[in-house]
Design a protein around this motif. Structure first.
Motif, PDB file in Angstrom:
ATOM      1  N   PHE A 127     -16.894 -16.488  50.409  1.00 44.49           N
ATOM      2  CA  PHE A 127     -17.204 -16.191  51.852  1.00 44.49           C
ATOM      3  C   PHE A 127     -16.914 -14.966  52.369  1.00 44.49           C
ATOM      4  CE2 PHE A 127     -17.893 -20.775  51.772  1.00 44.49           C
ATOM      5  CZ  PHE A 127     -18.766 -21.011  52.564  1.00 44.49           C
ATOM      6  N   ASN A 128     -15.618 -14.377  51.880  1.00 39.69           N
ATOM      7  CA  ASN A 128     -15.248 -13.260  52.361  1.00 39.69           C
ATOM      8  C   ASN A 128     -15.943 -12.028  52.045  1.00 39.69           C
ATOM      9  OD1 ASN A 128     -12.929 -14.429  53.894  1.00 39.69           O
ATOM     10  ND2 ASN A 128     -11.437 -14.097  52.194  1.00 39.69           N
ATOM     11  N   LYS A 129     -16.800 -12.148  50.820  1.00 43.39           N
ATOM     12  CA  LYS A 129     -17.250 -11.046  50.273  1.00 43.39           C
ATOM     13  C   LYS A 129     -18.967 -11.342  50.737  1.00 43.39           C
ATOM     14  CE  LYS A 129     -14.707  -9.477  46.092  1.00 43.39           C
ATOM     15  NZ  LYS A 129     -14.827  -9.268  44.889  1.00 43.39           N
ATOM     16  N   LYS A 130     -19.278 -12.433  51.432  1.00 39.43           N
ATOM     17  CA  LYS A 130     -20.392 -12.620  51.905  1.00 39.43           C
ATOM     18  C   LYS A 130     -21.597 -13.135  51.006  1.00 39.43           C
ATOM     19  CE  LYS A 130     -18.916 -11.265  56.023  1.00 39.43           C
ATOM     20  NZ  LYS A 130     -18.228 -12.190  56.849  1.00 39.43           N
ATOM     21  N   GLN A 131     -20.960 -13.620  49.998  1.00 42.55           N
ATOM     22  CA  GLN A 131     -21.719 -14.081  48.763  1.00 42.55           C
ATOM     23  C   GLN A 131     -22.296 -15.574  48.952  1.00 42.55           C
ATOM     24  OE1 GLN A 131     -18.871 -12.780  45.673  1.00 42.55           O
ATOM     25  NE2 GLN A 131     -20.244 -11.581  44.817  1.00 42.55           N
ATOM     26  N   LEU A 132     -21.393 -16.279  49.938  1.00 41.56           N
ATOM     27  CA  LEU A 132     -21.680 -17.389  50.227  1.00 41.56           C
ATOM     28  C   LEU A 132     -21.887 -17.229  51.884  1.00 41.56           C
ATOM     29  CD1 LEU A 132     -20.350 -20.335  48.465  1.00 41.56           C
ATOM     30  CD2 LEU A 132     -22.733 -19.518  48.402  1.00 41.56           C
ATOM     31  N   SER A 133     -22.834 -18.076  52.564  1.00 42.52           N
ATOM     32  CA  SER A 133     -22.684 -18.148  54.090  1.00 42.52           C
ATOM     33  C   SER A 133     -23.444 -19.336  54.497  1.00 42.52           C
ATOM     34  CB  SER A 133     -23.576 -16.769  54.661  1.00 42.52           C
ATOM     35  OG  SER A 133     -24.975 -16.785  54.257  1.00 42.52           O
ATOM     36  N   GLU A 134     -23.627 -19.494  55.719  1.00 40.80           N
ATOM     37  CA  GLU A 134     -24.263 -20.560  56.340  1.00 40.80           C
ATOM     38  C   GLU A 134     -25.782 -20.553  55.793  1.00 40.80           C
ATOM     39  OE1 GLU A 134     -23.662 -20.759  60.619  1.00 40.80           O
ATOM     40  OE2 GLU A 134     -21.297 -21.017  60.503  1.00 40.80           O
ATOM     41  N   ARG A 135     -26.237 -19.536  55.474  1.00 40.30           N
ATOM     42  CA  ARG A 135     -27.577 -19.473  55.298  1.00 40.30           C
ATOM     43  C   ARG A 135     -27.882 -20.376  53.734  1.00 40.30           C
ATOM     44  NH1 ARG A 135     -26.892 -14.288  56.324  1.00 40.30           N
ATOM     45  NH2 ARG A 135     -27.095 -13.832  54.124  1.00 40.30           N
ATOM     46  N   ASP A 136     -26.825 -20.659  53.074  1.00 39.20           N
ATOM     47  CA  ASP A 136     -26.853 -21.328  51.886  1.00 39.20           C
ATOM     48  C   ASP A 136     -26.716 -22.978  52.088  1.00 39.20           C
ATOM     49  OD1 ASP A 136     -27.276 -19.321  50.037  1.00 39.20           O
ATOM     50  OD2 ASP A 136     -25.202 -18.693  50.737  1.00 39.20           O
ATOM     51  N   MET A 137     -26.526 -23.302  53.196  1.00 40.36           N
ATOM     52  CA  MET A 137     -26.345 -24.810  53.743  1.00 40.36           C
ATOM     53  C   MET A 137     -27.330 -25.229  54.886  1.00 40.36           C
ATOM     54  SD  MET A 137     -23.188 -24.569  52.282  1.00 40.36           S
ATOM     55  CE  MET A 137     -22.049 -23.194  51.901  1.00 40.36           C
ATOM     56  N   GLU A 138     -27.173 -26.833  54.783  1.00 43.18           N
ATOM     57  CA  GLU A 138     -28.241 -27.180  55.836  1.00 43.18           C
ATOM     58  C   GLU A 138     -27.291 -28.419  56.413  1.00 43.18           C
ATOM     59  OE1 GLU A 138     -31.424 -28.922  53.891  1.00 43.18           O
ATOM     60  OE2 GLU A 138     -30.342 -29.864  52.508  1.00 43.18           O
ATOM     61  N   THR A 139     -27.333 -28.565  57.672  1.00 46.76           N
ATOM     62  CA  THR A 139     -26.725 -29.752  58.283  1.00 46.76           C
ATOM     63  C   THR A 139     -27.662 -30.900  58.540  1.00 46.76           C
ATOM     64  OG1 THR A 139     -25.490 -28.004  59.531  1.00 46.76           O
ATOM     65  CG2 THR A 139     -25.249 -30.140  60.424  1.00 46.76           C
ATOM     66  N   LEU A 140     -27.107 -31.889  58.095  1.00 46.78           N
ATOM     67  CA  LEU A 140     -28.074 -33.248  58.304  1.00 46.78           C
ATOM     68  C   LEU A 140     -27.949 -33.935  59.681  1.00 46.78           C
ATOM     69  CD1 LEU A 140     -27.563 -34.756  54.780  1.00 46.78           C
ATOM     70  CD2 LEU A 140     -29.108 -33.151  55.450  1.00 46.78           C
ATOM     71  N   PRO A 141     -28.566 -34.762  60.181  1.00 51.08           N
ATOM     72  CA  PRO A 141     -28.421 -35.323  61.623  1.00 51.08           C
ATOM     73  C   PRO A 141     -27.251 -35.717  61.502  1.00 51.08           C
ATOM     74  CG  PRO A 141     -30.674 -36.038  60.483  1.00 51.08           C
ATOM     75  CD  PRO A 141     -29.723 -35.131  59.316  1.00 51.08           C
ATOM     76  N   GLY A 142     -26.468 -36.666  60.829  1.00 50.87           N
ATOM     77  CA  GLY A 142     -25.157 -37.274  61.216  1.00 50.87           C
ATOM     78  C   GLY A 142     -24.090 -36.190  61.231  1.00 50.87           C
ATOM     79  N   GLY A 143     -24.439 -34.794  60.931  1.00 51.44           N
ATOM     80  CA  GLY A 143     -23.244 -33.763  60.951  1.00 51.44           C
ATOM     81  C   GLY A 143     -22.874 -33.431  59.566  1.00 51.44           C
ATOM     82  N   GLU A 144     -23.224 -33.927  58.554  1.00 47.89           N
ATOM     83  CA  GLU A 144     -22.815 -33.593  57.288  1.00 47.89           C
ATOM     84  C   GLU A 144     -23.361 -32.259  56.770  1.00 47.89           C
ATOM     85  OE1 GLU A 144     -23.286 -35.025  52.428  1.00 47.89           O
ATOM     86  OE2 GLU A 144     -24.073 -36.367  54.099  1.00 47.89           O
ATOM     87  N   VAL A 145     -22.622 -31.350  56.353  1.00 48.58           N
ATOM     88  CA  VAL A 145     -23.112 -30.283  55.711  1.00 48.58           C
ATOM     89  C   VAL A 145     -23.389 -30.139  54.084  1.00 48.58           C
ATOM     90  CG1 VAL A 145     -22.647 -27.729  55.562  1.00 48.58           C
ATOM     91  CG2 VAL A 145     -22.285 -28.854  57.740  1.00 48.58           C
ATOM     92  N   ARG A 146     -24.524 -29.508  53.726  1.00 46.34           N
ATOM     93  CA  ARG A 146     -24.514 -29.722  52.172  1.00 46.34           C
ATOM     94  C   ARG A 146     -25.245 -28.328  51.931  1.00 46.34           C
ATOM     95  NH1 ARG A 146     -28.885 -34.450  51.002  1.00 46.34           N
ATOM     96  NH2 ARG A 146     -30.937 -33.363  51.598  1.00 46.34           N
ATOM     97  N   PHE A 147     -25.315 -28.074  50.605  1.00 49.02           N
ATOM     98  CA  PHE A 147     -25.839 -26.954  50.002  1.00 49.02           C
ATOM     99  C   PHE A 147     -27.294 -27.227  50.071  1.00 49.02           C
ATOM    100  CE2 PHE A 147     -21.985 -25.762  47.517  1.00 49.02           C
ATOM    101  CZ  PHE A 147     -21.960 -24.197  48.160  1.00 49.02           C
ATOM    102  N   THR A 148     -28.237 -25.976  50.368  1.00 48.64           N
ATOM    103  CA  THR A 148     -29.382 -25.857  50.336  1.00 48.64           C
ATOM    104  C   THR A 148     -29.758 -25.890  48.634  1.00 48.64           C
ATOM    105  OG1 THR A 148     -29.799 -23.626  50.360  1.00 48.64           O
ATOM    106  CG2 THR A 148     -29.887 -24.741  52.281  1.00 48.64           C
ATOM    107  N   GLU A 149     -30.901 -26.012  48.120  1.00 44.27           N
ATOM    108  CA  GLU A 149     -31.277 -26.117  46.762  1.00 44.27           C
ATOM    109  C   GLU A 149     -30.804 -24.534  46.248  1.00 44.27           C
ATOM    110  OE1 GLU A 149     -32.488 -26.750  42.955  1.00 44.27           O
ATOM    111  OE2 GLU A 149     -32.167 -28.202  44.574  1.00 44.27           O
ATOM    112  N   GLU A 150     -31.275 -23.577  46.918  1.00 39.44           N
ATOM    113  CA  GLU A 150     -30.844 -22.153  46.701  1.00 39.44           C
ATOM    114  C   GLU A 150     -29.450 -22.021  46.667  1.00 39.44           C
ATOM    115  OE1 GLU A 150     -32.743 -20.067  45.053  1.00 39.44           O
ATOM    116  OE2 GLU A 150     -34.108 -21.802  45.251  1.00 39.44           O
TER     117      GLU A 150
END
Length: 338
Positions: A259-282
């Motif tokens: 996260f500090n090197k911007k190799q992962l970010s919110e773009r790699d996640m998706e938020t489900l209707p109940g609020g759970e955050v999980r990885f996208t396929e990529e």
């Protein structure tokens, strides 16, 4: 599809794995054609829910002692098979005897938590060197608290006290997550994770549990008879015990760096209707790639006094634990980063 360190990771839903002679036949919706992966190169298969494993491949893996692990789409460990059991009955008898002996059980529980606290302190101090002002002082205060907890841990005479000290240290550590990763939410949320950092941590811990469970099985210990974690049906308590030593340096450190090197970010996640955050396929593929690379990193092993790759640490510690349980060594020494 990712193959590294004798482990095949398959995360794309709709992928089918079959047996083709002495190879895994991979048919994936995002990779046209048929792809083969020689079984001789693989010790473990890790697949996500939605990936089909054929009956003949499953039986072949079981016969060879090759593990197959299923994960949910958000990285939760669903089930694992490992084929024939290894190790002798004598070791498992000694494992149960240690569990039934309050003094031995407490000593092992203290050791697992001591390793975790030491590694908390090492990571926090390393990051503090790159921070300024109040952030640096906060991290140094947390490291000092962890150091002060170690003598209290040695004096703890019951499991509830040991678990309480571990829980307090963990809460203090995770409350500083916004300093360790600027902009991150403080605290630890799980079941489900509700922000990107906690999503990555949970997924990383699942990968680590796969590794520690494999190490425990390979040595011949019973993964369900632990010392720090409660023994409950279906709970691999010993695998969770062994994980405590490695969480900080093998998972937290990786997530903080990504996260500090911007190799992962919110773009790699998706938020489900109940609020759970999980990885996208990529995002999941990206994390697995970084995880595989991190497992090649060399770490000093104090007991062996040499450098070893991260991927071998759980197995080395499982072997040291087995030696202690058999009576070959008077104490169990947890792994700690120097």
């Amino acid at each position: 599809m990712t193959e590294a360190l004798r482990t095949l990771f398959i995360s794309t839903p709709g992928t089918s794995l079959g047996l083709d002679g002495d190879a895994v036949r991979i048919t994936s919706p995002d990779r046209p054609g048929r792809h083969l992966q020689p079984l001789v190169r693989l010790d473990h298969l890790v697949v996500n829910k939605g990936v089909h494993v054929s009956e003949d491949l499953f039986h072949r893996c079981s016969e060879d002692g090759r593990s197959v692990t299923w994960l949910s789409q958000n990285g939760k460990l669903l089930t694992r098979t490992s084929g024939r059991q290894t190790g002798g009955a004598r070791l498992r008898i000694e494992q149960v005897r240690a569990y039934d002996d309050p003094a031995r059980r407490l000593a092992l529980a203290r050791a697992f938590v001591a390793g975790k606290l030491h590694n908390y302190r090492q990571l926090v101090l390393r990051i503090a060197r790159d921070r300024q002002g109040g952030d640096r002082e906060l991290l140094r205060d947390i490291a000092a608290d962890h150091a002060a907890t170690l003598p209290r841990l040695r004096e703890a005479d019951d499991l509830d006290t040991i678990r309480g000290l571990e829980g307090s240290a963990a809460r203090r550590y995770f409350q500083a997550m916004g300093v360790l990763i600027p902009g991150a939410n403080p605290g630890r949320t799980r079941r489900p994770p509700t922000d990107p950092v906690n999503c990555a941590l949970s997924f990383g811990y699942t990968m680590l549990e796969v590794a520690t469970r494999g190490a425990v099985d390979e040595v011949g210990l019973d993964p369900f008879i632990g010392y720090l974690h409660d023994v409950r049906p279906g709970k691999a308590s010993l695998s969770l015990d062994l994980m405590e030593e490695f969480r900080t340096m093998l998972v937290d450190r990786l997530v903080i760096t990504l996260f500090n090197k911007k190799q992962l970010s919110e773009r790699d996640m998706e938020t489900l209707p109940g609020g759970e955050v999980r990885f996208t396929e990529e995002g999941r593929k990206a994390f697995l790639s970084h995880w595989s690379t991190a497992r090649d990193r060399m770490w000093h092993h104090p007991v062996l006094d040499r450098e070893v790759p991260a991927s071998t640490l759980p197995l080395l510690q499982a072997r040291l634990l087995a030696r202690h349980l058999r009576g070959d060594t008077p104490t169990y020494t947890p792994w700690s980063a120097g």
